[in-house]
Design a protein around this motif. Sequence first.
Motif, PDB file in Angstrom:
ATOM      1  N   ALA A   1       1.193  -1.396  -0.084  1.00  0.00           N
ATOM      2  CA  ALA A   1       0.063  -0.465  -0.110  1.00  0.00           C
ATOM      3  C   ALA A   1       0.669   1.536   0.099  1.00  0.00           C
ATOM      4  O   ALA A   1       0.586   1.819  -0.065  1.00  0.00           O
ATOM      5  CB  ALA A   1      -0.603  -0.042   1.082  1.00  0.00           C
ATOM      6  N   HIS A   2       2.386   1.257   0.570  1.00  0.00           N
ATOM      7  CA  HIS A   2       2.226   2.640   1.135  1.00  0.00           C
ATOM      8  C   HIS A   2       3.949   2.935  -0.673  1.00  0.00           C
ATOM      9  O   HIS A   2       4.187   3.998  -0.274  1.00  0.00           O
ATOM     10  CB  HIS A   2       3.913   2.636   1.930  1.00  0.00           C
ATOM     11  N   LEU A   3       3.855   1.567  -1.217  1.00  0.00           N
ATOM     12  CA  LEU A   3       4.796   1.513  -1.591  1.00  0.00           C
ATOM     13  C   LEU A   3       3.748   1.799  -3.392  1.00  0.00           C
ATOM     14  O   LEU A   3       4.941   1.230  -4.794  1.00  0.00           O
ATOM     15  CB  LEU A   3       6.186   0.531  -1.938  1.00  0.00           C
ATOM     16  N   SER A   4       3.100   1.412  -3.722  1.00  0.00           N
ATOM     17  CA  SER A   4       2.160   1.551  -4.692  1.00  0.00           C
ATOM     18  C   SER A   4       2.567   3.176  -5.312  1.00  0.00           C
ATOM     19  O   SER A   4       1.851   3.213  -6.392  1.00  0.00           O
ATOM     20  CB  SER A   4       0.555   1.296  -4.093  1.00  0.00           C
ATOM     21  N   VAL A   5       2.768   3.813  -5.148  1.00  0.00           N
ATOM     22  CA  VAL A   5       2.825   5.176  -5.553  1.00  0.00           C
ATOM     23  C   VAL A   5       4.375   4.728  -6.516  1.00  0.00           C
ATOM     24  O   VAL A   5       4.072   5.602  -7.129  1.00  0.00           O
ATOM     25  CB  VAL A   5       2.616   6.621  -4.717  1.00  0.00           C
ATOM     26  N   ALA A   6       5.171   4.249  -5.955  1.00  0.00           N
ATOM     27  CA  ALA A   6       6.297   4.148  -6.418  1.00  0.00           C
ATOM     28  C   ALA A   6       6.342   2.897  -7.981  1.00  0.00           C
ATOM     29  O   ALA A   6       7.239   2.611  -8.147  1.00  0.00           O
ATOM     30  CB  ALA A   6       7.613   3.485  -5.341  1.00  0.00           C
ATOM     31  N   GLY A   7       4.981   2.321  -7.583  1.00  0.00           N
ATOM     32  CA  GLY A   7       5.209   0.975  -8.924  1.00  0.00           C
ATOM     33  C   GLY A   7       4.736   0.092  -8.850  1.00  0.00           C
ATOM     34  O   GLY A   7       5.458  -1.232  -8.982  1.00  0.00           O
ATOM     35  N   PHE A   8       4.979  -0.222  -7.654  1.00  0.00           N
ATOM     36  CA  PHE A   8       5.399  -1.941  -6.699  1.00  0.00           C
ATOM     37  C   PHE A   8       3.742  -2.092  -6.762  1.00  0.00           C
ATOM     38  O   PHE A   8       2.549  -2.008  -6.794  1.00  0.00           O
ATOM     39  CB  PHE A   8       5.313  -2.069  -5.134  1.00  0.00           C
ATOM     40  N   ARG A   9       4.505  -3.619  -7.425  1.00  0.00           N
ATOM     41  CA  ARG A   9       2.781  -4.028  -7.517  1.00  0.00           C
ATOM     42  C   ARG A   9       2.547  -5.076  -6.292  1.00  0.00           C
ATOM     43  O   ARG A   9       3.974  -6.626  -6.029  1.00  0.00           O
ATOM     44  CB  ARG A   9       3.260  -5.386  -8.982  1.00  0.00           C
ATOM     45  N   PRO A  10       1.959  -5.927  -6.168  1.00  0.00           N
ATOM     46  CA  PRO A  10       1.446  -7.155  -4.987  1.00  0.00           C
ATOM     47  C   PRO A  10       2.404  -8.235  -5.429  1.00  0.00           C
ATOM     48  O   PRO A  10       2.529  -8.809  -4.181  1.00  0.00           O
ATOM     49  CB  PRO A  10       0.148  -6.615  -4.461  1.00  0.00           C
TER      50      PRO A  10
END
Length: 599
Positions: free
Chosen positions: A332-341
């Motif tokens: 959730a925190h790194l979604s703005v960096a394009g991280f995919r779960p």
Amino acid sequence: MQSALKRNADADAAGSVTPTSNRSLAQNLAGFGTLAEGLDYAAKGVTGFNFYSPRGALQHVLPYAELRRQALSTARKLLSLGLKRGDRVAVVAETGPEFMAVFFGCQYAGLIPCPMPYTMYIGGKDSYIDRVAGMLAAAKAGTVITGEDLLGHITEGAARAGARRVLTHAELQALPEAATKLEPFRADEDAYIQYSSGSTSNPKGVLISQQAIMSNTRGILRDGMRINPEDRAFSWLPLYHDMGLVGFCLSPAMGQVSVDFLATTSFARRPALWLKLMSDNKSTITYSPSFGYDLAARRINGDAVTLDLSRLRIAGIGGDMVRADVLEGFAAHLSVAGFRPQAFLPSYGMAETTLAISFVDADKPIRIDSIDRSALKHEGRAIPARGASARSFVVCGRPMEGSTVEIRDERGTVLGARAVGRIFVRTPSLMTGYFHNAEATAAVIGQDGFLDTGDMGYWLDGEIVITGRAKDLILHNGRNIWPQDIEWAAEQIEPLRDGDVAAFAVENDEGEDEVTVLVQCRLQDMASIEALRHEVSAVVHRSAGVECKVVMVPPKSLPFTSSGKLSRAAAKQKFLSGEIAELSALTLAAAPDSLEAVH
């Protein structure tokens, strides 16, 4: 070696990391018989290792071709010391080119490297020296290689263990090269000794063969991570631990993958630097225990929006119980960096199986199984449940090809789906045994060739779910902590005696192990009792590097077996049931005479 060092310095001055891909060398995923053969092949390309400073500056660039040149030179220098084939060479596993050169140099020289811990985070100088001495004695290592900064500590530990020679990396490189033909290890010989965990007073060295390491690296590269020519790895994991050494040093080298390294101590000071460097370097693969993701997410703050983690296709999790809430928070925190779960890759492994046992399918969402706590505890069944009574576990995947995993009950009966039992593994990457410790080896490897992992779990649709530890080991932030070490340290405090302390883990609501220390106390006033409590807490922190809950209990509270050994399992059970109660002003007032008599 001077020319090699100069070449390395020139590469550093250029300020460029090794390329991600080998354009003129076909990728070979560990199709070799030995580690030396694998490095020989990787050296034909342009990929390699890169090392970063604590502030994120590129410090050293080490292409595999250069590593091979340094390793061959180091091999001849080691042999100039008169070492014989199969001798053990202990080397402090600092994250840098020097460790790599010695480790692979041993492969070419037919010597067995024994990586030693670099940091003293587990308890300070005295604890570190004790740990090093125990490892050196168990490995029967006569030669130790270290950096200048730890020379005094290593020398003291070596003296205690009877190791006859301690050299710094500079002293080793100043030696002449022996004029001898190198005879690298064959495929049917040993590779190294791993000390990833174990009691300080009785460490066990995991002896890994060439066959075992090559089998495991093939499984990691092909089945687990499904490596491709465009992959680039990043690691802050310690190189003396199996996940750091095998997962992000040996496996990448056997797959010709470039790796960027940040020292573990640097990560501990600046966890967010891990994320920034992966963003800068377009990393596709990394690994960490759950706590690492938690630390990095907490420290990145508003800078997450400046990062690009969209290329990260594998964010592996291993080394401790996989925490679903931590992974969800990081995503959730790194979604703005394009991280995919979907990048999360839960897995299961241990040093005794070289490293990996199972992986989930890459690029699939993590799977969480919520089960009834009561049924798990009292019936040994993983019954699906929801709500406050449920406990969630992350599924850790299918066994690697060629490995067999069985889950057995206390009678040895193989269990089916959702029945919780002890996990046993038979695999081509199984250790040869604990070095020079046949008794310890026989205690965990049966005549059927299966290893008793000491872990508990169950099957879910052909995948393994880990529920906890079956033995006394305390798992804390990816580290195995032996309760004996905590107990011994606390019992050195006056007026405590041998057998006065019991240490174990108590699982909290989040599924984490919290260290609890029961102390039999003969003191009679609350001020003295509180002072002793604080002293025990401080000693445990110094010796084991963990915070703990210290519970002062009356004399003769701790249970012992018929043979006179402390029963931690019984102590834990009695404490949780309330049968062992904490000392208080009320209990002191109720029975002062009995306490005085014991004192």
